[in-house]
Design a protein around this motif. Structure first.
Motif, PDB file in Angstrom:
ATOM      1  N   ALA A   1      -4.375  42.907  38.758  1.00 21.75           N
ATOM      2  CA  ALA A   1      -4.688  42.107  37.571  1.00 21.75           C
ATOM      3  C   ALA A   1      -3.677  40.975  37.472  1.00 21.75           C
ATOM      4  O   ALA A   1      -2.504  41.133  37.848  1.00 21.75           O
ATOM      5  CB  ALA A   1      -4.642  42.970  36.309  1.00 21.75           C
ATOM      6  N   TYR A   2      -4.143  39.840  36.957  1.00 17.90           N
ATOM      7  CA  TYR A   2      -3.284  38.659  36.826  1.00 17.90           C
ATOM      8  C   TYR A   2      -2.840  38.497  35.378  1.00 17.90           C
ATOM      9  O   TYR A   2      -3.653  38.574  34.456  1.00 17.90           O
ATOM     10  CB  TYR A   2      -4.038  37.418  37.288  1.00 17.90           C
ATOM     11  N   ASN A   3      -1.536  38.278  35.195  1.00 15.65           N
ATOM     12  CA  ASN A   3      -0.981  38.038  33.870  1.00 15.65           C
ATOM     13  C   ASN A   3      -0.742  36.540  33.716  1.00 15.65           C
ATOM     14  O   ASN A   3       0.153  35.970  34.351  1.00 15.65           O
ATOM     15  CB  ASN A   3       0.325  38.814  33.682  1.00 15.65           C
ATOM     16  N   GLN A   4      -1.551  35.892  32.865  1.00 23.00           N
ATOM     17  CA  GLN A   4      -1.467  34.444  32.708  1.00 23.00           C
ATOM     18  C   GLN A   4      -0.170  33.992  32.055  1.00 23.00           C
ATOM     19  O   GLN A   4       0.373  32.938  32.394  1.00 23.00           O
ATOM     20  CB  GLN A   4      -2.655  33.946  31.881  1.00 23.00           C
ATOM     21  N   THR A   5       0.332  34.785  31.126  1.00 20.26           N
ATOM     22  CA  THR A   5       1.554  34.408  30.418  1.00 20.26           C
ATOM     23  C   THR A   5       2.754  34.364  31.358  1.00 20.26           C
ATOM     24  O   THR A   5       3.589  33.455  31.303  1.00 20.26           O
ATOM     25  CB  THR A   5       1.832  35.396  29.268  1.00 20.26           C
ATOM     26  N   LEU A   6       2.848  35.349  32.232  1.00 22.29           N
ATOM     27  CA  LEU A   6       3.993  35.450  33.140  1.00 22.29           C
ATOM     28  C   LEU A   6       3.732  34.803  34.492  1.00 22.29           C
ATOM     29  O   LEU A   6       4.654  34.700  35.308  1.00 22.29           O
ATOM     30  CB  LEU A   6       4.343  36.926  33.355  1.00 22.29           C
ATOM     31  N   ASN A   7       2.508  34.375  34.739  1.00 25.22           N
ATOM     32  CA  ASN A   7       2.122  33.850  36.042  1.00 25.22           C
ATOM     33  C   ASN A   7       2.446  34.862  37.139  1.00 25.22           C
ATOM     34  O   ASN A   7       3.049  34.538  38.160  1.00 25.22           O
ATOM     35  CB  ASN A   7       2.827  32.512  36.329  1.00 25.22           C
ATOM     36  N   GLU A   8       2.018  36.105  36.899  1.00 27.40           N
ATOM     37  CA  GLU A   8       2.297  37.190  37.836  1.00 27.40           C
ATOM     38  C   GLU A   8       1.021  37.924  38.213  1.00 27.40           C
ATOM     39  O   GLU A   8       0.131  38.122  37.387  1.00 27.40           O
ATOM     40  CB  GLU A   8       3.284  38.189  37.233  1.00 27.40           C
ATOM     41  N   LEU A   9       0.972  38.347  39.459  1.00 24.29           N
ATOM     42  CA  LEU A   9      -0.104  39.184  39.952  1.00 24.29           C
ATOM     43  C   LEU A   9       0.447  40.597  40.134  1.00 24.29           C
ATOM     44  O   LEU A   9       1.379  40.804  40.906  1.00 24.29           O
ATOM     45  CB  LEU A   9      -0.632  38.652  41.287  1.00 24.29           C
ATOM     46  N   TRP A  10      -0.129  41.552  39.413  1.00 23.94           N
ATOM     47  CA  TRP A  10       0.305  42.951  39.495  1.00 23.94           C
ATOM     48  C   TRP A  10      -0.680  43.712  40.369  1.00 23.94           C
ATOM     49  O   TRP A  10      -1.903  43.642  40.157  1.00 23.94           O
ATOM     50  CB  TRP A  10       0.357  43.576  38.102  1.00 23.94           C
ATOM     51  N   ILE A  11      -0.177  44.472  41.334  1.00 29.42           N
ATOM     52  CA  ILE A  11      -1.027  45.164  42.303  1.00 29.42           C
ATOM     53  C   ILE A  11      -0.640  46.633  42.372  1.00 29.42           C
ATOM     54  O   ILE A  11       0.528  46.979  42.607  1.00 29.42           O
ATOM     55  CB  ILE A  11      -0.882  44.545  43.711  1.00 29.42           C
ATOM     56  N   CYS A  12      -1.612  47.507  42.161  1.00 32.03           N
ATOM     57  CA  CYS A  12      -1.367  48.941  42.340  1.00 32.03           C
ATOM     58  C   CYS A  12      -1.138  49.235  43.816  1.00 32.03           C
ATOM     59  O   CYS A  12      -1.888  48.758  44.676  1.00 32.03           O
ATOM     60  CB  CYS A  12      -2.568  49.750  41.851  1.00 32.03           C
ATOM     61  N   GLN A  13      -0.110  50.012  44.108  1.00 30.49           N
ATOM     62  CA  GLN A  13       0.145  50.446  45.478  1.00 30.49           C
ATOM     63  C   GLN A  13      -0.627  51.746  45.688  1.00 30.49           C
ATOM     64  O   GLN A  13      -0.234  52.804  45.186  1.00 30.49           O
ATOM     65  CB  GLN A  13       1.646  50.610  45.727  1.00 30.49           C
ATOM     66  N   ALA A  14      -1.715  51.646  46.423  1.00 26.80           N
ATOM     67  CA  ALA A  14      -2.666  52.745  46.549  1.00 26.80           C
ATOM     68  C   ALA A  14      -1.994  54.027  47.003  1.00 26.80           C
ATOM     69  O   ALA A  14      -1.204  54.037  47.951  1.00 26.80           O
ATOM     70  CB  ALA A  14      -3.777  52.367  47.522  1.00 26.80           C
ATOM     71  N   ALA A  15      -2.301  55.126  46.290  1.00 21.88           N
ATOM     72  CA  ALA A  15      -1.807  56.480  46.576  1.00 21.88           C
ATOM     73  C   ALA A  15      -0.301  56.612  46.374  1.00 21.88           C
ATOM     74  O   ALA A  15       0.299  57.611  46.778  1.00 21.88           O
ATOM     75  CB  ALA A  15      -2.184  56.914  47.989  1.00 21.88           C
ATOM     76  N   GLN A  16       0.320  55.625  45.737  1.00 23.47           N
ATOM     77  CA  GLN A  16       1.750  55.689  45.437  1.00 23.47           C
ATOM     78  C   GLN A  16       1.955  55.694  43.921  1.00 23.47           C
ATOM     79  O   GLN A  16       0.996  55.620  43.154  1.00 23.47           O
ATOM     80  CB  GLN A  16       2.487  54.506  46.076  1.00 23.47           C
ATOM     81  N   ASN A  17       3.210  55.756  43.513  1.00 23.30           N
ATOM     82  CA  ASN A  17       3.525  55.763  42.086  1.00 23.30           C
ATOM     83  C   ASN A  17       4.194  54.451  41.679  1.00 23.30           C
ATOM     84  O   ASN A  17       5.135  54.433  40.892  1.00 23.30           O
ATOM     85  CB  ASN A  17       4.438  56.948  41.742  1.00 23.30           C
ATOM     86  N   LYS A  18       3.673  53.365  42.220  1.00 19.43           N
ATOM     87  CA  LYS A  18       4.288  52.058  41.972  1.00 19.43           C
ATOM     88  C   LYS A  18       3.246  50.974  41.754  1.00 19.43           C
ATOM     89  O   LYS A  18       2.125  51.060  42.265  1.00 19.43           O
ATOM     90  CB  LYS A  18       5.150  51.639  43.169  1.00 19.43           C
ATOM     91  N   VAL A  19       3.665  49.955  41.016  1.00 18.42           N
ATOM     92  CA  VAL A  19       2.925  48.708  40.904  1.00 18.42           C
ATOM     93  C   VAL A  19       3.869  47.595  41.339  1.00 18.42           C
ATOM     94  O   VAL A  19       5.010  47.529  40.872  1.00 18.42           O
ATOM     95  CB  VAL A  19       2.433  48.470  39.463  1.00 18.42           C
ATOM     96  N   ALA A  20       3.416  46.750  42.242  1.00 19.69           N
ATOM     97  CA  ALA A  20       4.218  45.602  42.676  1.00 19.69           C
ATOM     98  C   ALA A  20       3.767  44.377  41.892  1.00 19.69           C
ATOM     99  O   ALA A  20       2.581  44.231  41.566  1.00 19.69           O
ATOM    100  CB  ALA A  20       4.039  45.371  44.170  1.00 19.69           C
ATOM    101  N   TYR A  21       4.712  43.494  41.563  1.00 22.56           N
ATOM    102  CA  TYR A  21       4.329  42.264  40.869  1.00 22.56           C
ATOM    103  C   TYR A  21       4.884  41.051  41.610  1.00 22.56           C
ATOM    104  O   TYR A  21       6.025  41.018  42.048  1.00 22.56           O
ATOM    105  CB  TYR A  21       4.747  42.271  39.399  1.00 22.56           C
ATOM    106  N   PHE A  22       3.996  40.068  41.752  1.00 23.41           N
ATOM    107  CA  PHE A  22       4.292  38.853  42.502  1.00 23.41           C
ATOM    108  C   PHE A  22       4.210  37.646  41.578  1.00 23.41           C
ATOM    109  O   PHE A  22       3.414  37.619  40.644  1.00 23.41           O
ATOM    110  CB  PHE A  22       3.286  38.672  43.646  1.00 23.41           C
ATOM    111  N   GLU A  23       5.038  36.636  41.890  1.00 24.60           N
ATOM    112  CA  GLU A  23       5.023  35.389  41.130  1.00 24.60           C
ATOM    113  C   GLU A  23       4.644  34.236  42.055  1.00 24.60           C
ATOM    114  O   GLU A  23       5.050  34.207  43.222  1.00 24.60           O
ATOM    115  CB  GLU A  23       6.397  35.124  40.510  1.00 24.60           C
ATOM    116  N   ARG A  24       3.861  33.315  41.529  1.00 22.41           N
ATOM    117  CA  ARG A  24       3.452  32.160  42.329  1.00 22.41           C
ATOM    118  C   ARG A  24       4.352  30.971  42.014  1.00 22.41           C
ATOM    119  O   ARG A  24       4.408  30.500  40.883  1.00 22.41           O
ATOM    120  CB  ARG A  24       1.994  31.805  42.050  1.00 22.41           C
ATOM    121  N   LYS A  25       5.074  30.493  43.027  1.00 21.89           N
ATOM    122  CA  LYS A  25       5.941  29.326  42.899  1.00 21.89           C
ATOM    123  C   LYS A  25       5.776  28.448  44.120  1.00 21.89           C
ATOM    124  O   LYS A  25       5.729  28.940  45.247  1.00 21.89           O
ATOM    125  CB  LYS A  25       7.415  29.749  42.774  1.00 21.89           C
TER     126      LYS A  25
END
Length: 357
Positions: free
Chosen positions: A268-292
């Motif tokens: 899912a994309y967060n417009q306020t933070l300009n971040e893309l959050w991605i579930c790490q499949a079968a793990q207990n983590k979410v990674a978040y990326f920023e576009r610059k």
């Protein structure tokens, strides 16, 4: 359909085992006390979490961050999968395949005898409004932008798109696709439907008015899903290639690529933070990326719960809700600080979430 809240005596807890929505009792002398709760839901901000293992939808109060009610789906079908809400907030659509997707998508090839289905639920009463049968397993069911139709694709080697009238459940048309279509999503303006074909290197685009395939977009090999972002981009999940392709619905072409070092899941994309959050499949983590500077860079990861599977942001983009499929919880994340504030226990094997704020 009846909504009930169940209370358990201390002695019963000693003799039984708890599963969501039911209590299994081995001691005959112990009692389970049922207290009915109002069938009609009151107006408060809520999340609907579909639970594939327990055949339920948990209704979470977003103010109290706790489960307020449970909708039982036992009579509708098995293994309810993913959830969508009509634009007016009055109806929910849930896929009801006979196949348990926790067994993995590969095992689906051997489940040729399994059928699919769609259930339409009244958000106010929890009652079932419509049930539609599909000849094969389906991933999701989604309302068109105007709420007049429900779209779902059958996940077989000769997959088809099924398009139903959302008022009466009548099949309006079906469109031949190809090998292993999965999730169906729409562009923000509702003009196009997108679906990835898992045994190909393409995402198919259908015109929602003509119901015709108007373009096949080349992506990485064996795309596993597509997700619609709040920025009106379509994000292509590639668990095999460990990449993300980003499609612009205005040009119907891939405009960006993103390499990751994990199998990506729902995002899912967060417009306020300009971040893309991605579930790490079968793990207990979410990674978040920023576009610059026209590039996506990893900013960090957030520990959620076991098997981060689905994600959505609140309307104000201040909170994220992560569905943990093996953990049977929804993690609440403060989006600005990237920290978990709470885990909410829901049903067994939750796999989808939608918010009504």
């Amino acid at each position: 359909m009846v909504l009930k809240r169940k209370f358990y005596t201390v002695s019963a807890l000693i003799c039984g085992s708890l599963i969501w929505g039911e209590f299994l009792i081995s001691c005959k002398s112990k009692k389970v006390i049922e207290e009915p709760v109002p069938v009609v839901e009151t107006d408060y901000p809520k999340a609907y979490v579909v639970n594939g293992g327990s055949n339920t939808i948990s209704i979470v109060d977003l103010n109290e961050l706790s489960v307020k009610n449970i909708i039982q789906l036992t009579e509708i079908g098995r293994f309810p999968h993913h959830i969508n809400m009509s634009a007016d907030g009055k109806k929910l659509a849930v896929a009801t395949p006979e196949y348990d997707f926790t067994l993995g998508h590969t095992a689906l090839h051997n489940a040729t005898d399994k059928k699919g289905g769609i259930a339409v639920i009244d958000t106010k009463t929890g009652g079932t409004l419509l049930k539609m049968a599909l000849p094969n397993v389906n991933f999701n069911a989604v309302f068109s932008a105007d709420g007049s139709e429900i779209w779902s694709a059958s996940a077989t080697h000769s997959g088809e798109m099924f398009i139903y009238d959302a008022t009466n459940g009548v099949l309006k048309t079906k469109v031949a696709l190809g090998a292993d279509p999965s999730e169906v999503v729409f562009s923000k303006d509702g003009k196009y439907a997108f679906v990835a074909l898992g045994e190909s290197s393409f995402v198919y685009v259908l015109n929602t008015q003509t119901k015709a395939i108007i373009k096949t977009i080349k992506v990485d090999a064996f795309p596993t899903n597509v997700w619609a972002g709040a920025d009106d981009k379509i994000y292509v999940e590639n668990k095999v290639a460990l990449t993300i392709n980003i499609i612009d619905p205005k040009t119907l072409s891939v405009v960006e690529y993103l390499d990751v070092n994990f199998a990506p899941g729902q995002m899912a994309y967060n417009q306020t933070l300009n971040e893309l959050w991605i579930c790490q499949a079968a793990q207990n983590k979410v990674a978040y990326f920023e576009r610059k500077n026209n590039l996506w860079s990893l900013k960090g990861t957030i520990i959620t719960g076991d098997d981060a599977h689905a994600i959505t942001f609140s309307k104000d983009m201040k909170r994220a809700f992560i569905v943990n499929q093996r953990g049977n919880t929804v993690s609440v994340i403060d989006a600005s600080t990237h920290t978990k504030t709470k885990d909410i226990s829901v049903g067994s094997q939750p796999n989808g979430i939608v918010l009504k704020e």
